[in-house]
Design a protein around this motif. Sequence first.
Motif, mmCIF file in Angstrom:
data_model
loop_
_atom_site.group_PDB
_atom_site.id
_atom_site.type_symbol
_atom_site.label_atom_id
_atom_site.label_comp_id
_atom_site.label_asym_id
_atom_site.label_seq_id
_atom_site.Cartn_x
_atom_site.Cartn_y
_atom_site.Cartn_z
ATOM 1 N N VAL A 293 0.791 -1.234 0.000
ATOM 2 C CA VAL A 293 0.000 0.000 0.000
ATOM 3 C C VAL A 293 0.820 1.280 0.000
ATOM 4 O O VAL A 293 0.310 2.325 -0.416
ATOM 5 C CB VAL A 293 -0.954 0.031 1.218
ATOM 6 C CG1 VAL A 293 -1.849 -1.196 1.226
ATOM 7 C CG2 VAL A 293 -0.184 0.148 2.530
ATOM 8 N N CYS A 294 2.061 1.260 0.454
ATOM 9 C CA CYS A 294 2.814 2.505 0.626
ATOM 10 C C CYS A 294 3.473 2.941 -0.684
ATOM 11 O O CYS A 294 4.025 2.122 -1.426
ATOM 12 C CB CYS A 294 3.874 2.351 1.711
ATOM 13 S SG CYS A 294 3.176 2.199 3.370
ATOM 14 N N SER A 295 3.414 4.244 -0.947
ATOM 15 C CA SER A 295 4.102 4.803 -2.110
ATOM 16 C C SER A 295 5.544 5.159 -1.774
ATOM 17 O O SER A 295 6.411 5.139 -2.654
ATOM 18 C CB SER A 295 3.359 6.039 -2.619
ATOM 19 O OG SER A 295 3.172 6.985 -1.574
ATOM 20 N N ARG A 296 5.810 5.500 -0.526
ATOM 21 C CA ARG A 296 7.166 5.780 -0.052
ATOM 22 C C ARG A 296 7.315 5.233 1.361
ATOM 23 O O ARG A 296 6.316 5.011 2.055
ATOM 24 C CB ARG A 296 7.462 7.290 -0.042
ATOM 25 C CG ARG A 296 7.394 7.966 -1.381
ATOM 26 C CD ARG A 296 7.806 9.429 -1.280
ATOM 27 N NE ARG A 296 9.235 9.573 -0.960
ATOM 28 C CZ ARG A 296 10.195 9.600 -1.882
ATOM 29 N NH1 ARG A 296 9.895 9.497 -3.168
ATOM 30 N NH2 ARG A 296 11.463 9.760 -1.532
ATOM 31 N N LEU A 297 8.552 5.043 1.799
ATOM 32 C CA LEU A 297 8.789 4.587 3.160
ATOM 33 C C LEU A 297 10.177 4.987 3.624
ATOM 34 O O LEU A 297 11.044 5.331 2.817
ATOM 35 C CB LEU A 297 8.626 3.075 3.282
ATOM 36 C CG LEU A 297 9.760 2.181 2.742
ATOM 37 C CD1 LEU A 297 9.814 0.882 3.524
ATOM 38 C CD2 LEU A 297 9.550 1.891 1.266
ATOM 39 N N ALA A 298 10.355 4.932 4.941
ATOM 40 C CA ALA A 298 11.659 5.176 5.559
ATOM 41 C C ALA A 298 11.929 4.043 6.528
ATOM 42 O O ALA A 298 11.027 3.612 7.254
ATOM 43 C CB ALA A 298 11.674 6.522 6.282
ATOM 44 N N VAL A 299 13.162 3.565 6.522
ATOM 45 C CA VAL A 299 13.587 2.523 7.453
ATOM 46 C C VAL A 299 14.381 3.196 8.563
ATOM 47 O O VAL A 299 15.411 3.831 8.314
ATOM 48 C CB VAL A 299 14.441 1.452 6.750
ATOM 49 C CG1 VAL A 299 14.858 0.372 7.753
ATOM 50 C CG2 VAL A 299 13.678 0.833 5.584
ATOM 51 N N ILE A 300 13.892 3.048 9.801
ATOM 52 C CA ILE A 300 14.522 3.681 10.957
ATOM 53 C C ILE A 300 15.149 2.615 11.843
ATOM 54 O O ILE A 300 14.478 1.655 12.243
ATOM 55 C CB ILE A 300 13.494 4.497 11.761
ATOM 56 C CG1 ILE A 300 12.885 5.592 10.883
ATOM 57 C CG2 ILE A 300 14.131 5.119 12.993
ATOM 58 C CD1 ILE A 300 11.810 6.396 11.575
ATOM 59 N N VAL A 301 16.407 2.781 12.144
ATOM 60 C CA VAL A 301 17.138 1.849 13.023
ATOM 61 C C VAL A 301 17.950 2.693 13.998
ATOM 62 O O VAL A 301 18.674 3.621 13.586
ATOM 63 C CB VAL A 301 18.072 0.919 12.217
ATOM 64 C CG1 VAL A 301 18.853 0.008 13.160
ATOM 65 C CG2 VAL A 301 17.272 0.096 11.218
ATOM 66 N N SER A 302 17.807 2.406 15.285
ATOM 67 C CA SER A 302 18.541 3.123 16.337
ATOM 68 C C SER A 302 18.362 4.623 16.236
ATOM 69 O O SER A 302 19.305 5.405 16.423
ATOM 70 C CB SER A 302 20.034 2.766 16.287
ATOM 71 O OG SER A 302 20.220 1.378 16.487
#
Length: 345
Positions: A293-302
């Motif tokens: 469903v997402c058109s964009r995303l961000a991966v967050i770590v720490s």
Amino acid sequence: MTSESRDESRTTVPSNAHLSDEQASARSGRGAGASELSVDTRENPVVAAPLPPLPETDAAEAAARPVAGPPLEIDADQESALQSPEGAEPASAPSALRLTQVTKSYGGTDAVTEIDLTVPSGAFYGLVGPNGAGKTTLLSMIAGLLSPTAGTLEVCGVDLRKHPREAKKLMGVLPDRLRTFDRLTGRQLLYYVGVLRGLKPGVIADRTNDLARVLELTDALGRVVSDYSAGMTKKIMLAAAMIHSPRLLVLDEPFEAVDPVSSETILGILSEYVRGGGTVVLSSHGMDLVEQVCSRLAVIVSGQVLAEGTVEEVKGSATLTERFVELSGATGDVGGLEWLHASSN
């Protein structure tokens, strides 16, 4: 003093040119004091005009009650940030959300570190990351539930720290594990939220019925929320986040504890909302869902953004799950548990 009486006073009282310096100064001082008082009243409409009593479960009674105080409106100065001046060339719409060097620290430890993100209007934007990565902290700052230690956040061009009321009017929020007024019925809860958002009772009743119908909560509106299942509670809180038709929805784990049928229903509602020009920012651990469903995303770590872009840009040649595992640094080591094997007994 009402606006009519102030207008009348302007037409009947001579100008300050015919008054002594002391009289003109005193009159000017009284006018300034009245202006400051009226601003304070508008800034806190709930204090100035107590809320009406909560309705019974009958929607007709809710529609008949008067509204407490005038509807909340965006300040004229802030509205200018969202619209082009008359006669000017139309400016491009501001991003639905913009974060610049946003940091949140607890006791010298950064939970979120210098995050820069831009979410375009009309996007279905996903925030993903392992447990403890800082997603909920980040979403809480976006929603105005937490203040950042440093950095700026803008909602549709409105600075959240400088103008929190104006920015929050543009948002609907569904925090994870939010405690709510669960001794109210579902209908009373939505009425209460609607009044706080400045909606008229008739509008609240109509939207409550519409949201309950599509979320399959109609039969539950007369029951207290404390009797709802976890999934039903999630849905009534989603209805509360959407009842004022916000420009931006901020959803923390909206599909947690929701059955597959209800998940499809919620997805349909959110997808239609985005097609109508709204923007959704959500966190989820379901990589398949985010990829769908997402058109964009961000991966967050720490507390840091390690990857951002379209789904295709982030995942590359791998699956989104594989890319997520790679970025999060998971080792997948399951050794050392031989004592659990049946053969060891």
